[in-house]
Scaffold this active site. Sequence first.
Site, PDB file in Angstrom:
ATOM      1  N   SER A  70      -5.247  -1.739   1.106  1.00 45.36           N
ATOM      2  CA  SER A  70      -4.757  -1.970  -0.266  1.00 45.36           C
ATOM      3  C   SER A  70      -5.616  -1.350  -1.354  1.00 45.36           C
ATOM      4  CB  SER A  70      -4.652  -3.480  -0.528  1.00 45.36           C
ATOM      5  OG  SER A  70      -3.490  -3.979   0.082  1.00 45.36           O
ATOM      6  N   LYS A  73      -4.007   1.245  -3.371  1.00 43.48           N
ATOM      7  CA  LYS A  73      -2.925   0.952  -4.316  1.00 43.48           C
ATOM      8  C   LYS A  73      -3.238   1.326  -5.778  1.00 43.48           C
ATOM      9  CE  LYS A  73      -1.160  -2.941  -1.524  1.00 43.48           C
ATOM     10  NZ  LYS A  73      -1.148  -4.416  -1.421  1.00 43.48           N
ATOM     11  N   TYR A 195       3.821   4.834   2.563  1.00 42.54           N
ATOM     12  CA  TYR A 195       2.955   3.698   2.237  1.00 42.54           C
ATOM     13  C   TYR A 195       2.025   3.380   3.424  1.00 42.54           C
ATOM     14  CZ  TYR A 195       1.491  -1.120   1.534  1.00 42.54           C
ATOM     15  OH  TYR A 195       0.742  -2.273   1.438  1.00 42.54           O
ATOM     16  N   TYR A 247      -5.345 -10.433  -6.172  1.00 42.52           N
ATOM     17  CA  TYR A 247      -4.149 -11.258  -5.971  1.00 42.52           C
ATOM     18  C   TYR A 247      -4.337 -12.689  -6.517  1.00 42.52           C
ATOM     19  CZ  TYR A 247      -3.930  -7.441  -2.623  1.00 42.52           C
ATOM     20  OH  TYR A 247      -3.983  -6.207  -2.033  1.00 42.52           O
ATOM     21  N   VAL A 265      -7.462  -5.154   3.492  1.00 39.00           N
ATOM     22  CA  VAL A 265      -7.618  -5.908   4.758  1.00 39.00           C
ATOM     23  C   VAL A 265      -8.395  -5.109   5.799  1.00 39.00           C
ATOM     24  CG1 VAL A 265      -5.608  -7.386   4.466  1.00 39.00           C
ATOM     25  CG2 VAL A 265      -5.328  -5.128   5.521  1.00 39.00           C
TER      26      VAL A 265
HETATM   27  O1  DON Z   1       0.663  -3.651   3.610  1.00 34.34           O
HETATM   28  C1  DON Z   1      -0.213  -4.280   4.147  1.00 34.34           C
HETATM   29  O2  DON Z   1      -0.092  -5.455   4.472  1.00 34.34           O
HETATM   30  C2  DON Z   1      -1.574  -3.554   4.382  1.00 34.34           C
HETATM   31  N1  DON Z   1      -1.328  -2.177   4.675  1.00 34.34           N
HETATM   32  C3  DON Z   1      -2.466  -3.685   3.164  1.00 34.34           C
HETATM   33  C4  DON Z   1      -2.684  -5.100   2.702  1.00 34.34           C
HETATM   34  C5  DON Z   1      -4.021  -5.305   2.059  1.00 34.34           C
HETATM   35  O3  DON Z   1      -4.928  -4.547   2.240  1.00 34.34           O
HETATM   36  C6  DON Z   1      -4.158  -6.559   1.271  1.00 34.34           C
HETATM   37  N2  DON Z   1      -5.396  -6.568   0.548  1.00 34.34           N
HETATM   38  N3  DON Z   1      -6.271  -7.411   0.698  1.00 34.34           N
END
Ligand code: DON
Length: 619
Positions: A70, A73, A195, A247, A265
């Site tokens: 993320s 993003k 994505y 978040y 993550v």
């Molecule tokens: O879309 C997802 O769930 C992962 N590729 C990225 C989520 C993420 O990194 C949330 N951040 N803490």
Amino acid sequence: MVEADSRINAIQGLIDELHQRYLSLEDGAPANYIPELAKADPRDFGIVIATVDGRLYQAGDAGKSFTIQSISKPFVYGLALKLLGPECMVAKVGVEPSGEAFNAISLDPTTGRPRNPMINAGAIATTAQIACRDPENAEATVLDFFAQLVGRRLGIDDAVFRSERATGHRNRSIGHLLRNFAIIETDPELSLDLYFRQCSIQVTCRDLAIMAATLACQGRNPFTGARPLSPDITRRVLALMASCGTYDFAGQWLHDVGMPAKSGVGGGILAVVPGRLGIAIYSPPLDSLGNSVRGIAVCNELSGRLGLSLFNQYPQSSSTVRRSYTAARRQSRRWRSPPDREALRASGQRIRVVHVQGILDFAALERLVAELAASLAEARVLVLDLAHVIELPAESAELLAQQLTLFQGRGLEILLSRSAHLDLEGVRLALGQEPETLFCPDLDQSIERAENLFLALWNGDPSGGASAHENAFSQGFLSQLNPTYRQRVAACLERRDFAAGETVIRRGDPGDELFLVHHGRFTATIQLQDGYGRPLESRLATFGPGMCFGEIAFLSGQRRTASVASDLEGGCLVLSRPDFDQLRRSDPEAMNELLLALICDVGQKLSLTSHQLTQMEHL
Ligand code: DON
């Protein structure tokens, strides 16, 4: 990139200390909803700080590769703003915190628009705009952009990409929901694929710190100079990182840490102190909200111990005004006639010289305006020296133009000295002045021009109206001789005219002639070195009608230590060594008078010069 040594650098010592301390913090576990991520080593732990001056402080696994997830993003959102513009993007994704988890199927119930680009829904909507804009080159566009952010080419971890693509059902449902509300206007699979790829970009903790420093630097990479983002887009990205980057932990994060940040993550977390530095931590074990446990702990401690919170900034104490003085305390190296010298000494407060420094953001500009307004009560001419201004943001340039126009409207003449490194075209246009009358590359010449402006106002005509010949005899050097001797000395002088720019004396030549300015202007220069050891031609003095130059080498018989050239079309009355010797033999009385006048002249110059030097120490 030079690595700091913790034995002599306290900042490196602090990073090492935090790494040592939190290595034993073993709460949390690597993400496993993307199977490939579960393979991460929970002991991996890196900390890197990157400054806007291009310095790095790093500890632990600074160079270990992991996927950005993320953290991609905010940067992809910046790229979308760059490619499609804010107006287009605001129709597709909002800028409000959702207060929900990162993977919430969270769309505005009426418009279907995701609340912000940091949650998965908003990120997929954002990436979709880039995918739909140019499907063929979308991935390359993203990777090229990240290469500018980091300063090296980045790859994609294919195993993580496949693993997420195979298990990303929740994201797939978000994608189709976005398609339903026409936030995505083509096959959502195309957008989802891009994505998943962007989340699988391989980075290191060091890369993230450089990306964070790029945001701290208004979108310019301080290590390479590349500018992947504009200051305006960077501002937007940082605002969203601050309000939505962690978040439903965002409120606690701003309260405890107080920096725009983004977590992933994959175990990365990136934080920014705008205008100062970027921080990155990599450690895979996550808390229940999907944030790196060690990352949160280290950011908390760094913010507290180094006072990094945006809400804890010290009021700027350094003055914007570096020095401020009047022409009564410092004149230019233009030798003036006694009447002009007296006018400048008596009314020098009519010329104000202000040296400005630092980054002229609004706070600094406000301080400058206040100090100028307080010091210009008696001034008729202002020299604003900008050599030590590091940056003039566009907003400040506009405000400066307005302020100087107000001063100009109150009858103040304005000169800007040593400002070539700044964009002042807007200021020039607002003041309605030609570049050559407003700007001057040299401080001493700026002060001379201010003196000329003032003398023109004071005398009505700085030349005084007397003919050059009268000037040459009625004021300055020869006026000190009584008329009898003056005529006998004048009979030994040879008239010699010079074109503009013509060399009269060359450094190193024998000193066998003495010059008395008949008309025009003559400048003596010496060869110096600047702070970088580069040769620098520096003005020593400028002479006008009635003044003599070249007397020291002439009297001492030494070689010339300075060069002299004619600034304009000019003429001198020249006494050669043979005529000087002849006068000494044939007319000792006239010779005594001449020598006395020369001694007085040299003494006067010496006294003025040492006065100036002493003054300069206290400016
Ligand atoms: O879309 C997802 O769930 C992962 N590729 C990225 C989520 C993420 O990194 C949330 N951040 N803490």
